[in-house]
Scaffold this motif. Sequence first.
Motif, mmCIF file in Angstrom:
data_model
loop_
_atom_site.group_PDB
_atom_site.id
_atom_site.type_symbol
_atom_site.label_atom_id
_atom_site.label_comp_id
_atom_site.label_asym_id
_atom_site.label_seq_id
_atom_site.Cartn_x
_atom_site.Cartn_y
_atom_site.Cartn_z
ATOM 1 N N LEU A 47 -10.916 -3.269 1.877
ATOM 2 C CA LEU A 47 -11.875 -2.443 1.308
ATOM 3 C C LEU A 47 -11.405 -1.542 0.288
ATOM 4 N N MET A 48 -10.568 -0.697 -0.090
ATOM 5 C CA MET A 48 -10.449 0.247 -0.465
ATOM 6 C C MET A 48 -9.203 -0.139 -1.143
ATOM 7 N N ALA A 49 -9.081 -1.034 -1.234
ATOM 8 C CA ALA A 49 -8.679 -2.094 -2.785
ATOM 9 C C ALA A 49 -9.753 -1.752 -3.838
ATOM 10 N N GLY A 50 -10.803 -2.186 -3.098
ATOM 11 C CA GLY A 50 -11.644 -2.628 -3.968
ATOM 12 C C GLY A 50 -12.864 -1.736 -4.447
ATOM 13 N N GLU A 51 -12.500 -0.462 -3.587
ATOM 14 C CA GLU A 51 -13.020 0.967 -3.588
ATOM 15 C C GLU A 51 -12.208 1.092 -5.074
ATOM 16 N N LEU A 52 -11.051 1.152 -5.376
ATOM 17 C CA LEU A 52 -9.799 1.864 -6.585
ATOM 18 C C LEU A 52 -10.493 1.267 -7.635
ATOM 19 N N ALA A 53 -10.776 0.162 -6.774
ATOM 20 C CA ALA A 53 -10.720 -0.910 -8.543
ATOM 21 C C ALA A 53 -12.250 -0.534 -9.617
ATOM 22 N N TRP A 99 1.049 -1.791 0.151
ATOM 23 C CA TRP A 99 0.044 -0.508 -0.186
ATOM 24 C C TRP A 99 1.179 1.625 -0.130
ATOM 25 N N ARG A 100 1.903 1.596 0.977
ATOM 26 C CA ARG A 100 2.573 2.225 0.967
ATOM 27 C C ARG A 100 3.760 2.752 -0.288
ATOM 28 N N THR A 101 3.556 1.067 -1.243
ATOM 29 C CA THR A 101 3.721 1.711 -2.773
ATOM 30 C C THR A 101 3.271 1.755 -3.483
ATOM 31 N N LEU A 102 1.322 1.464 -3.361
ATOM 32 C CA LEU A 102 0.879 1.820 -4.384
ATOM 33 C C LEU A 102 0.512 4.004 -4.215
ATOM 34 N N ILE A 103 0.886 4.033 -2.274
ATOM 35 C CA ILE A 103 0.385 5.762 -2.569
ATOM 36 C C ILE A 103 1.948 6.263 -3.073
ATOM 37 N N ALA A 104 3.098 5.748 -3.205
ATOM 38 C CA ALA A 104 3.939 7.005 -3.493
ATOM 39 C C ALA A 104 4.122 6.817 -4.755
ATOM 40 N N HIS A 105 3.626 6.012 -5.888
ATOM 41 C CA HIS A 105 3.097 5.925 -7.384
ATOM 42 C C HIS A 105 2.557 6.681 -7.728
ATOM 43 N N GLU A 133 -4.861 7.584 4.704
ATOM 44 C CA GLU A 133 -5.749 7.471 5.942
ATOM 45 C C GLU A 133 -5.906 6.045 5.923
ATOM 46 N N GLY A 134 -6.168 5.010 4.946
ATOM 47 C CA GLY A 134 -6.229 3.703 5.064
ATOM 48 C C GLY A 134 -4.826 3.089 5.670
ATOM 49 N N LEU A 135 -3.992 3.911 5.064
ATOM 50 C CA LEU A 135 -2.891 3.172 5.557
ATOM 51 C C LEU A 135 -2.430 2.978 6.753
ATOM 52 N N ARG A 136 -2.564 4.781 7.667
ATOM 53 C CA ARG A 136 -2.813 5.212 9.173
ATOM 54 C C ARG A 136 -3.716 3.756 10.033
ATOM 55 N N ARG A 137 -4.756 3.766 9.568
ATOM 56 C CA ARG A 137 -5.596 2.338 10.152
ATOM 57 C C ARG A 137 -4.860 1.497 9.504
ATOM 58 N N ALA A 138 -4.221 1.008 9.039
ATOM 59 C CA ALA A 138 -3.622 -0.476 8.670
ATOM 60 C C ALA A 138 -2.936 -0.944 9.937
ATOM 61 N N GLU A 139 -1.274 0.904 10.039
ATOM 62 C CA GLU A 139 -0.776 0.440 10.379
ATOM 63 C C GLU A 139 -1.167 0.021 12.352
ATOM 64 N N ASN A 140 -2.893 1.162 12.957
ATOM 65 C CA ASN A 140 -2.885 0.630 13.919
ATOM 66 C C ASN A 140 -3.685 -0.866 13.950
ATOM 67 N N VAL A 200 -8.596 14.282 -2.793
ATOM 68 C CA VAL A 200 -9.232 13.455 -2.136
ATOM 69 C C VAL A 200 -8.746 12.225 -1.783
ATOM 70 N N VAL A 201 -8.561 11.722 -2.906
ATOM 71 C CA VAL A 201 -8.921 10.288 -2.815
ATOM 72 C C VAL A 201 -6.987 9.701 -2.181
ATOM 73 N N LEU A 202 -5.559 10.475 -2.262
ATOM 74 C CA LEU A 202 -4.833 10.588 -1.435
ATOM 75 C C LEU A 202 -4.686 10.077 -0.673
ATOM 76 N N ASP A 203 -5.238 11.645 0.378
ATOM 77 C CA ASP A 203 -5.464 11.741 1.214
ATOM 78 C C ASP A 203 -6.586 10.696 2.186
ATOM 79 N N VAL A 204 -7.394 9.800 1.579
ATOM 80 C CA VAL A 204 -8.295 9.055 1.641
ATOM 81 C C VAL A 204 -7.291 7.660 1.921
ATOM 82 N N MET A 205 -6.427 7.186 0.631
ATOM 83 C CA MET A 205 -5.325 5.867 1.062
ATOM 84 C C MET A 205 -4.824 6.503 2.017
#
Length: 166
Positions: free
Chosen positions: A100-106, A43-49, A85-92, A78-83
């Motif tokens: 869920l977010m991967a499906g929504e992005l798809a 996910w971090r790699t996806l965000i960086a890209h 936030e998802g990373l922050r939640r996953a890290e917690n 907005v999309v980057l902010d949501v991505m």
Amino acid sequence: MSRLEWSDALSLDLPPMDDTHREFVDLLAVADAAADDAIIPAWRTLIAHTQVHFDQEDRWMRETRFAAGNCHTVQHKVVLDVMREGLRRAENGDIAVLRLMAGELAQWFPQHAQSMDAALALHMRRCGLDPLTGEVLNPEALPDAEISSCGSAACTPETRDEATAG
């Protein structure tokens, strides 16, 4: 298996944009298929890209007189902010949010590419923007004023006026 795969339907006939989009689709597939212990780095790699991807498109918009606050640029933010936030939640500990977010992005990406990005690609071709150098080869085709919409049919002033008139 990924919920989104590259296809000709996603191609915009603008190689630098298509290459970046293909990489996004591939990285999303990696994140989508990642095991729980690998999804956060994927996910971090996806965000960086995605940051580089969106910065590139935002630069192209500025070079061809899209307004800085147009809805295309806002959607990128907005999309980057949501991505993130998802990373922050996953890290917690909430790994499920990334699935869920991967499906929504798809689901989001094809619509974004075929509307907002398609309008940008068409505009870039009209202006003769060389996406690699930033040189505008057909400056007389640049709009006189900044384009304040994303350029898609759903966001043009005429379409908005028709929608509110009825």
